[in-house]
Motif scaffolding. Structure first.
Motif, PDB file in Angstrom:
ATOM      1  N   SER A  27       0.523   9.534  -5.712  1.00  0.00           N
ATOM      2  CA  SER A  27      -0.637   9.470  -4.708  1.00  0.00           C
ATOM      3  C   SER A  27      -2.026   8.839  -4.681  1.00  0.00           C
ATOM      4  CB  SER A  27      -0.501  10.781  -3.392  1.00  0.00           C
ATOM      5  OG  SER A  27      -0.512  10.284  -2.588  1.00  0.00           O
ATOM      6  N   GLN A  28      -2.650   8.976  -5.401  1.00  0.00           N
ATOM      7  CA  GLN A  28      -4.064   8.493  -5.567  1.00  0.00           C
ATOM      8  C   GLN A  28      -3.687   7.587  -6.058  1.00  0.00           C
ATOM      9  OE1 GLN A  28      -5.783  11.779  -7.847  1.00  0.00           O
ATOM     10  NE2 GLN A  28      -6.285  12.836  -6.119  1.00  0.00           N
ATOM     11  N   ASN A  30      -1.497   5.474  -5.634  1.00  0.00           N
ATOM     12  CA  ASN A  30      -0.739   4.485  -5.026  1.00  0.00           C
ATOM     13  C   ASN A  30      -2.339   3.899  -3.759  1.00  0.00           C
ATOM     14  OD1 ASN A  30       1.085   3.610  -2.703  1.00  0.00           O
ATOM     15  ND2 ASN A  30       0.421   5.033  -1.987  1.00  0.00           N
ATOM     16  N   TRP A  31      -2.501   4.687  -3.216  1.00  0.00           N
ATOM     17  CA  TRP A  31      -4.017   4.624  -2.182  1.00  0.00           C
ATOM     18  C   TRP A  31      -5.093   4.114  -2.675  1.00  0.00           C
ATOM     19  CZ3 TRP A  31      -3.049   3.548   2.379  1.00  0.00           C
ATOM     20  CH2 TRP A  31      -1.870   4.264   2.769  1.00  0.00           C
ATOM     21  N   ALA A  35      -5.048   1.190  -0.464  1.00  0.00           N
ATOM     22  CA  ALA A  35      -6.077   1.309   0.888  1.00  0.00           C
ATOM     23  C   ALA A  35      -6.471   0.361   1.409  1.00  0.00           C
ATOM     24  CB  ALA A  35      -6.281   2.506   1.049  1.00  0.00           C
ATOM     25  N   ASP A  36      -7.076  -0.218   0.249  1.00  0.00           N
ATOM     26  CA  ASP A  36      -8.500  -1.171   1.251  1.00  0.00           C
ATOM     27  C   ASP A  36      -7.532  -2.238   1.736  1.00  0.00           C
ATOM     28  OD1 ASP A  36     -11.491  -2.070   1.616  1.00  0.00           O
ATOM     29  OD2 ASP A  36     -10.477  -3.520  -0.212  1.00  0.00           O
ATOM     30  N   ASN A  39      -5.967  -1.354   4.650  1.00  0.00           N
ATOM     31  CA  ASN A  39      -7.082  -1.526   6.102  1.00  0.00           C
ATOM     32  C   ASN A  39      -7.149  -2.616   6.410  1.00  0.00           C
ATOM     33  OD1 ASN A  39      -6.301   1.431   6.186  1.00  0.00           O
ATOM     34  ND2 ASN A  39      -8.399   1.635   4.996  1.00  0.00           N
TER      35      ASN A  39
END
Length: 76
Positions: A27-28, A30-31, A35-36, A39
């Motif tokens: 999960s880490q 993946n993000w 994420a950036d 977002n």
């Protein structure tokens, strides 16, 4: 920074004792990758869609961060 081979990331998962929780690590990762860019587009719209070069730079940095945290130092 040279491109990481797919096996570089998979090496972090070779020894389960190296990861306290493989699901959390996945999960880490993946993000770190997603994420950036996600977002930015959500907040700024289509103008924020990254170029191919920006995507590659971001992905390389995400892989480097992940490997620094999870890959055994002898295999970095």
């Amino acid at each position: 920074m040279p491109w990481a081979e797919p096996t570089d990331v998979s090496r972090a998962f070779e020894k389960p004792d190296r990861l306290s929780d493989a699901t959390v690590a996945a999960s880490q990762f993946n993000w770190l990758v997603m994420a950036d860019p996600v977002n930015r587009v959500m907040m700024l719209g289509d103008e924020a869609i990254p170029t191919k070069q920006e995507i590659h730079r971001h992905a390389e940095a995400a892989v480097a961060t992940f490997l620094a945290a999870f890959l055994h130092p002898e295999k970095r």
